[in-house]
Scaffold this active site. Structure first.
Site, mmCIF file in Angstrom:
data_model
loop_
_atom_site.group_PDB
_atom_site.id
_atom_site.type_symbol
_atom_site.label_atom_id
_atom_site.label_comp_id
_atom_site.label_asym_id
_atom_site.label_seq_id
_atom_site.Cartn_x
_atom_site.Cartn_y
_atom_site.Cartn_z
ATOM 1 N N GLU A 30 1.032 -1.236 -0.137
ATOM 2 C CA GLU A 30 -0.100 0.015 -0.075
ATOM 3 C C GLU A 30 0.806 1.450 -0.025
ATOM 4 O O GLU A 30 0.692 2.240 0.772
ATOM 5 C CB GLU A 30 -0.930 0.040 1.153
ATOM 6 C CG GLU A 30 -1.963 -1.267 1.081
ATOM 7 C CD GLU A 30 -2.858 -1.315 2.241
ATOM 8 O OE1 GLU A 30 -2.930 -0.485 3.047
ATOM 9 O OE2 GLU A 30 -3.571 -2.293 2.061
ATOM 10 N N ASN B 153 2.412 -4.766 -3.257
ATOM 11 C CA ASN B 153 1.083 -5.068 -2.928
ATOM 12 C C ASN B 153 0.006 -3.830 -2.937
ATOM 13 O O ASN B 153 0.367 -2.914 -2.079
ATOM 14 C CB ASN B 153 0.946 -6.141 -2.048
ATOM 15 C CG ASN B 153 -0.532 -6.661 -1.766
ATOM 16 O OD1 ASN B 153 -1.102 -7.201 -2.773
ATOM 17 N ND2 ASN B 153 -0.941 -6.746 -0.474
ATOM 18 N N HIS C 270 -10.234 -6.274 -2.708
ATOM 19 C CA HIS C 270 -11.378 -6.113 -1.786
ATOM 20 C C HIS C 270 -12.487 -5.359 -2.511
ATOM 21 O O HIS C 270 -12.481 -4.026 -2.552
ATOM 22 C CB HIS C 270 -10.751 -5.148 -0.555
ATOM 23 C CG HIS C 270 -9.644 -5.909 0.504
ATOM 24 N ND1 HIS C 270 -9.953 -6.967 0.944
ATOM 25 C CD2 HIS C 270 -8.497 -5.608 0.339
ATOM 26 C CE1 HIS C 270 -9.074 -7.361 1.771
ATOM 27 N NE2 HIS C 270 -7.818 -6.606 1.322
ATOM 28 N N GLU D 50 -6.023 -10.605 -1.701
ATOM 29 C CA GLU D 50 -6.618 -10.398 -0.604
ATOM 30 C C GLU D 50 -8.198 -10.460 -1.211
ATOM 31 O O GLU D 50 -8.785 -9.562 -0.584
ATOM 32 C CB GLU D 50 -6.352 -9.175 0.114
ATOM 33 C CG GLU D 50 -4.921 -9.090 0.519
ATOM 34 C CD GLU D 50 -4.430 -7.788 1.296
ATOM 35 O OE1 GLU D 50 -5.448 -7.208 1.835
ATOM 36 O OE2 GLU D 50 -3.222 -7.550 1.351
ATOM 37 N N ASP E 60 -11.886 -10.526 -1.269
ATOM 38 C CA ASP E 60 -13.430 -10.824 -0.714
ATOM 39 C C ASP E 60 -14.443 -9.748 -1.543
ATOM 40 O O ASP E 60 -14.012 -8.791 -2.092
ATOM 41 C CB ASP E 60 -13.085 -10.376 0.765
ATOM 42 C CG ASP E 60 -12.590 -9.439 1.410
ATOM 43 O OD1 ASP E 60 -12.476 -8.176 0.588
ATOM 44 O OD2 ASP E 60 -12.146 -9.388 2.580
HETATM 45 O O1 9MR Z 1 -6.923 -8.909 8.125
HETATM 46 C C1 9MR Z 1 -6.153 -7.922 8.601
HETATM 47 C C2 9MR Z 1 -6.790 -7.537 9.950
HETATM 48 O O2 9MR Z 1 -7.056 -8.621 11.026
HETATM 49 C C3 9MR Z 1 -6.139 -6.137 10.485
HETATM 50 O O3 9MR Z 1 -6.784 -5.914 11.889
HETATM 51 C C4 9MR Z 1 -6.017 -5.105 9.619
HETATM 52 C C5 9MR Z 1 -5.306 -3.853 10.431
HETATM 53 O O4 9MR Z 1 -4.416 -3.428 9.648
HETATM 54 O O5 9MR Z 1 -5.256 -5.713 8.624
HETATM 55 C C6 9MR Z 1 -5.908 -6.446 7.698
HETATM 56 O O6 9MR Z 1 -5.349 -6.970 6.763
HETATM 57 C C7 9MR Z 1 -4.939 -5.859 5.697
HETATM 58 C C8 9MR Z 1 -3.937 -6.397 4.921
HETATM 59 O O7 9MR Z 1 -2.565 -6.827 5.871
HETATM 60 C C9 9MR Z 1 -3.643 -5.311 3.890
HETATM 61 N N1 9MR Z 1 -4.826 -5.031 3.268
HETATM 62 C C10 9MR Z 1 -5.905 -4.812 3.795
HETATM 63 C C11 9MR Z 1 -6.428 -5.821 4.770
HETATM 64 C C12 9MR Z 1 -7.789 -5.623 5.462
HETATM 65 O O8 9MR Z 1 -7.517 -4.485 6.083
#
Ligand code: 9MR
Length: 649
Positions: free
Chosen positions: A322, A365, A400, A429, A431
């Protein structure tokens, strides 16, 4: 609050290594839970609660959330001190518990957390069930989260702590409950067998590796991504102290079960401890040469340790995550990383990752890479860095998305954009939220949303499969709807973004991926699909014997949820079906999924949906419903399938 029965738990599984936490906002959306713990403090005692240190725990009638009693903790001298309860004999390994507590300060305000301390081999770990939540002395605040013990423990206590102050605090009406897991379906195709163009993965926590979850994971998926366990806050919480307590058990599970692993993530602006960005003087770093050198040294040290710890066990790394912000004129996110080190943090991260993990594919990513402005900035950055010789092997598209956004065409343009760069692409990722705005909230996923979601999964997977040379894996951000980050983001509500439902059963979304013929030949996902198809009224030549399992999976005053499994125990396949029964307690179906229904007085008829019309000989299908009831809720005694009586299991 009404008193709930205290149920003894039959089995304590003695082992545990990792515990897993995920917040959930709406446990009520699930079938009726079994309550294993209730502390209402109505009997004048502390009900087994004690302090974590020398603080004082006492029954109180000064304030109460329900009834007249609560529990007061006073004399705290550290924020981690608070009321705690032994749940070692209560929480069973592999079961996801919903834990709820009401909290109130005696005076002042703070943030409260609901946490668990667990110990394995004498080593303590601390898990957050519910993160910092504002509390005051003026009202009771509810903390509710989900917790799964995923490894062996000899000590397990749930407790409430605060973030900053040590004021007195009250708790009341603490409960823990779980929804019994259903066996996974073993008569449906494995996703990984159907999708042969690329490996299919799921993001996991420890909860996805045990009992039925572990079975579902290994049955359907080729690879896993630890969702949080490899991030900086988990692996290097304090400088140069590396801990792999979260990730090691997941890695061991992956190895044992032949699952590939995507490493996520070495550099991110989130979940990175604050010490990383403090200069030698203890002040926040700025863009000075000294601060930049220190930051890049920390980055290099982090990657050298973490990537080396797993060696060739991790074949793909999300090296940076990101880094694009399309609202900036240059498209670069103004993170602490960027503000101190400019693009050099990305260059350093890839260089070091390549040195330490020369075998691994190295990824950049990001999310919303379908958005043209963001996509184009990412493209430009990768192009520039590759031209400089930065070893970027691939672009990760998080994907997402939701049931209405984006279009397949925009997603195709996203993939096409990067093809000329000659790099790999992965969906990292994915969903598909059932919500299209932050103001929506459904207690139960509506059938039309789930069907639309199935079409999105169908169409997106069909698209990805057209790029077998470019797309080298597709990972879903979770295993089943019982554990998804979307339950708390962007607002607290129950979402259902994955292929399997909260009881681990295949959704229409699964069929969209595994066998789209089962969800009907709908219009494309961007067009509202018809919700269901009326059952055929013609007689079904294939009708033979049948067996019906009718189960009330949840019940509450006035309402209940039911699951019905229809098995074709005959020797001929059914091409359509219609199940009929009588409700003798005045029950009324209010919503039904996996079929279409009519009810006239006591008489209920449920016909197939378009996608589950055929039931092979020896096969079965299921549908579920919500109903209303008063007085009693008797289980129907008899069923007919296409007019023929069935056995009732
Ligand atoms: O799935 C992850 C969640 O459990 C955490 O609370 C969150 C906090 O930063 O991060 C989530 O995963 C993220 C991923 O690492 C990067 N892309 C977005 C995902 C969803 O927030």
């Amino acid at each position: 609050m009404r008193a709930l029965p205290r149920l003894a738990l039959a089995v304590l599984t003695a082992a545990a290594t990792v515990a897993v936490v995920s917040a959930t906002a709406d446990a009520a959306a699930e079938p009726t839970p079994i309550t294993v713990l209730t502390s209402d403090f109505e009997d004048g005692t502390t009900q087994g609660w004690s302090g974590r240190s020398a603080e004082t725990i006492a029954h109180s009638t000064a304030v109460a959330h329900g009834g007249t009693g609560s529990l007061l903790t006073s004399g705290r001298t550290a924020t981690w001190q608070g009321p705690s309860l032994d749940v070692l004999g209560t929480f069973e390994k592999g079961t996801a518990y919903t834990v709820s507590a009401w909290v109130r300060m005696s005076s002042g305000s703070d943030n409260a957390r609901l946490s668990v301390e667990r110990r394995t081999g004498g080593v303590a770990s601390y898990d957050q069930v519910v993160g910092n939540t504002a509390v005051t002395s003026g009202s009771w605040v509810n903390l509710t989260g989900r917790y799964t013990v995923a490894t062996d423990v000899e000590f397990l206590r749930v407790y409430v702590e605060t973030a900053s102050t040590t004021g007195d605090l009250y708790i009341d009406d603490v409960t823990a409950s779980y929804v019994p897991a259903l066996p996974i379906q073993t008569d449906i195709p494995a996703v990984k067998d159907v999708i042969t163009e690329f490996p299919v993965g799921a993001a996991i926590t420890g909860a996805e590796t045990v009992t039925q979850h572990g079975q579902l994971l290994t049955r359907h998926f080729d690879s896993v991504t630890p969702g949080n366990a490899l991030k900086w806050d988990a692996t290097e919480p304090t400088e140069n102290t590396f801990t792999y307590a979260q990730a090691d058990p997941l890695m061991a599970f992956a190895k044992t079960n032949g699952l590939a692993v995507r490493g996520h993530t070495l550099v991110w602006h989130n979940q990175t401890p604050s010490w990383v960005f403090l200069g030698a003087d203890g002040q926040a770093m700025t863009a000075t040469a000294d601060d930049k050198a220190l930051l890049l040294a920390r980055l290099e040290n982090h990657i050298r340790n973490v990537a080396a710890h797993y060696g060739t066990d991790i074949g793909v790394w999300d090296v940076v995550n990101e880094v694009i912000d399309e609202s900036q004129s240059d498209g670069l996110r103004r993170s602490n990383w960027y503000n101190v080190a400019g693009l050099d943090y990305i260059r350093t991260a890839f260089r070091v990752a390549r040195e330490v993990a020369p075998h691994a594919k190295l990824y950049i990513n990001d999310y919303n890479t379908n958005v043209p402005a963001k996509r184009d900035f990412l493209f430009g950055l990768v192009q520039q860095l590759k031209a400089e010789g930065v070893p970027i092997d691939g672009v990760g598209h998080q994907v997402h998305i939701n049931i209405n956004w984006p279009t397949v065409a925009e997603t195709k343009a996203m993939i096409d954009k990067f093809v000329p760069l000659g790099i790999d692409q992965q969906v990292t990722e994915m969903d598909v939220s059932i919500y299209t705005s932050s103001s929506e909230s459904f207690p139960t996923p509506p059938a039309d949303r789930l069907l639309k979601q199935a079409y999105v999964y169908r169409d997106m997977f069909a698209l990805f499969r057209q790029y077998p040379g470019e797309i080298t894996s597709v990972t879903l951000w979770g295993l089943a709807d019982d554990n998804t980050w979307l339950d708390t983001y962007p607002v607290a509500r129950k979402d259902a973004p994955l292929l399997f439902d909260t009881t681990l059963q295949a959704k229409s979304a699964y069929w969209g991926v595994a066998d789209p013929s089962k969800i009907g030949a709908s219009a494309s996902a961007s067009v509202s699909p018809s919700v269901s198809v009326s059952p055929s009224s013609s007689t079904n030549p294939g009708t033979g014997s049948c067996a019906v399992t009718y189960r009330v999976t949840g019940s509450w005053p006035g309402g209940f949820q039911g699951d019905v499994k229809v098995a074709n125990t005959g020797t001929t396949a059914l091409t359509s079906w219609k199940l009929a029964w009588q409700f003798t307690g005045g029950q009324q179906i209010t919503q039904l999924w996996g079929g279409t229904h009519t009810q006239s007085g006591a008489a209920v008829t449920v016909g197939n949906a378009s996608w589950n019309a055929s039931i092979a000989a020896g096969g079965s299908t299921s549908f579920g419903f919500l109903g209303s009831w008063t007085g009693t809720n008797p289980v129907p005694a008899a069923f007919t399938l296409n007019g023929t009586a069935c056995s009732v299991l």
